[in-house]
Design a protein around this motif. Sequence first.
Motif, PDB file in Angstrom:
ATOM      1  N   HIS A   1     -76.143 -43.691  19.249  1.00 14.30           N
ATOM      2  CA  HIS A   1     -75.559 -44.341  20.421  1.00 14.30           C
ATOM      3  C   HIS A   1     -74.268 -45.081  20.110  1.00 14.30           C
ATOM      4  CE1 HIS A   1     -79.176 -43.344  22.621  1.00 14.30           C
ATOM      5  NE2 HIS A   1     -79.897 -43.856  21.639  1.00 14.30           N
TER       6      HIS A   1
ATOM      7  N   LYS B   1     -71.306 -44.604  20.912  1.00 11.48           N
ATOM      8  CA  LYS B   1     -70.438 -44.822  22.074  1.00 11.48           C
ATOM      9  C   LYS B   1     -70.940 -45.959  22.952  1.00 11.48           C
ATOM     10  CE  LYS B   1     -68.078 -40.458  22.609  1.00 11.48           C
ATOM     11  NZ  LYS B   1     -68.221 -39.107  23.132  1.00 11.48           N
ATOM     12  N   ASP B   2     -72.255 -46.000  23.177  1.00  9.52           N
ATOM     13  CA  ASP B   2     -72.812 -47.073  24.020  1.00  9.52           C
ATOM     14  C   ASP B   2     -72.675 -48.417  23.325  1.00  9.52           C
ATOM     15  OD1 ASP B   2     -73.719 -45.139  25.903  1.00  9.52           O
ATOM     16  OD2 ASP B   2     -75.323 -44.652  24.494  1.00  9.52           O
TER      17      ASP B   2
ATOM     18  N   ARG C   1     -69.540 -50.559  23.802  1.00  3.31           N
ATOM     19  CA  ARG C   1     -69.374 -51.339  25.035  1.00  3.31           C
ATOM     20  C   ARG C   1     -70.059 -52.699  24.951  1.00  3.31           C
ATOM     21  NH1 ARG C   1     -67.051 -48.998  29.090  1.00  3.31           N
ATOM     22  NH2 ARG C   1     -66.677 -46.756  28.987  1.00  3.31           N
TER      23      ARG C   1
END
Lengths: 312, 371
Positions: free
Chosen positions: A74, A76-77, A80
């Motif tokens: 994850h 990419k998540d 954030r």
Amino acid sequence: MSAASAVIHAENLKIQFGDFVAVDDVSFEIQKGELFGFLGPNGSGKTTIIRALCGLIPLTSGSATILGMDVRQHAKDIKRHVGYMSQKFGLYEDLTVAENLNFYAAAYGLTGQPAKARIEELLELTGLRPYLNRRVSQLSGGWKQRLALACAIIHSPEVVFLDEPTAGIDPVARRSLWDLFFQLSGQGVTFFVTTHYMDEAERCGRLGYIYMSKLIALGTIGDLQKLPDANPAGTSRLEIATLDASKLLVELRKAKGVREATIFGREIHALVETDAIEALKAQYPQLTIRTIDASLEDIFVTLTYAIMAETK
Amino acid sequence: MKNLFYGMQPVCRKEFTHIVRDPTTLFFALLIPLIQLFLFGFAVDTNVRQIPTVIYDESQTQESRSLVQSFAASDVFRIASAVQSPDAMYDTMRSGKARVAVRIPFDYARNLQLGKTASVLVLVDGSDSSIAGIAVDASTGVALEQSLMRVPGMMSPAIEVRPSVLYNPSTRSANFFIPGLIAVLLQIMIILLIALSLVREKERGTLEQLKMTPIAPLGLMVGKMIPYGALGFGELCMILTAMRFIFRVPIHGSVILLLMMLLPFLLTVLGIGLVISTKAQTQAAAFQLAMGTVLPSVFLSGYIFLTATMPVFFRGISYLIPVTYAIQILRGIILRGATFADLWVNVAVLTVMGCAAILLAARAFVKQGAG
């Protein structure tokens, strides 16, 4: 304090570049709202661990989760929810303060009214408002750091990685930056801070000490002071007050039973075998010698020497 | 699809701000190719004329003077000096004062009168190959003309070739070289601008910060390509205007078609710039790499030497050079008035090359997380 509730959970991390093992079997857990200090000499693997936790470099083995998300799957998540501020600032010097903030806001997909509101909030927090239209190149180091922090947390991350955030700025600016960290940490933001400065390390709730790619100590300052390796059996830490510290230091380093000796202002801190203390007192009857607790620096120096002796 | 290019818009806006913030760089980026256009555009003239020639006339007769007259009358030769000894003749050649020497032997006139073949020695300086070839041809021509004049009753040659040069009737070098020069100048300008912009971010540590944001590699790259592509396009328009109205090179085809067909070329050089920026760690290294593309683009692209006459190996290389295709498009439309149907292959190849370069750069960029 289970693995599930930990904000950062690292287990047996190993990161290898070719034959070079940059991080070797490192495990730790960091809870929500903690201010975790990560210490170690240059090149010991601090930055590598941050980059791996942010998913920028792959783990060779082991596992890590941030906010319950696996860094392998994850990345990419995770970006954030994670803020990052490096010693290099990551600011565009030819752009203004406002342009930098707007750019990073947009980079995180924050535009329009929400972006405006968030930037207002950060200007309030950092006191950057008077410099809004000034180019970054014209700001002092301290203000640059504040702006870098504002850009790093523009997307309201739950976890913030700070890689030597105060390198090269003056003590006043350093202190006010740390006040900001505490303020945010009080709001539940988790901090992972690497530093060289012992006074900064002492502000951290918990510490990890990494040396030669290995995490060799982990805990609160109290925990570390009690470490057997930091206080080798049969030794005591002495503080010796003297008028000529440098001369005495040379003598002490040659004296029998003295394992370490270093100058702190007008005193000398020494790690001395307990049975040698009486002899030392007899040799220097005019000096005040008293037993003390190990300082953070003492602990790290002793630990480092212990490892160096082992690897030899 | 949107995710692949995530972050393109903010990067693009930021990049435009950088450009506007630094007008000096912008000014020089736009001006230097124009200056170079003027330098090379006026300097390069491959039409060989007025080759300095030294005459050593041992014959000193009416016939020999008639031959010298023929040499002097042709535009190719210019009689620079006359000498009286073989040594003086060779000295003049060696010193470079003359590129061609004509030695007329003492028996020249007598042989002609006896109806024998009179020989004339023509020495050509081979150190400049373009001069040598033309001088040899032209001196043969002079001899042929003189011979024919001696055939009784022959007022005009039996066969006359009437060459008609299409597309560039005056065979002006400028018409041939400037369209090619445009491709070379554009390439170096765009590669430098985009590669330096990315490597600068590497040096200053902002790239590391960008990698921590959700900006996608393609978003970053395309976001950078738009402003520098736009600058390149503006430069292209300026250079074309200068070519048309200052160098007076006529454009026989459609200007709109030309601009459209060169877009894939811009894409390709932007892509090359990106690839360079992933390899270079410092601006100096990026500059070196960018400069490394110049010579092959000049010498192996057909800009100076015909690709058709190259050895197979180099012809193969010329197919890998984007300027090769850009020159086909430029010369095709500007000089021959070619249409899309004539040139579409070049556009296709450039498009494929451009996309490949960008994907290559994006992949290297992702891998360099470890860098």
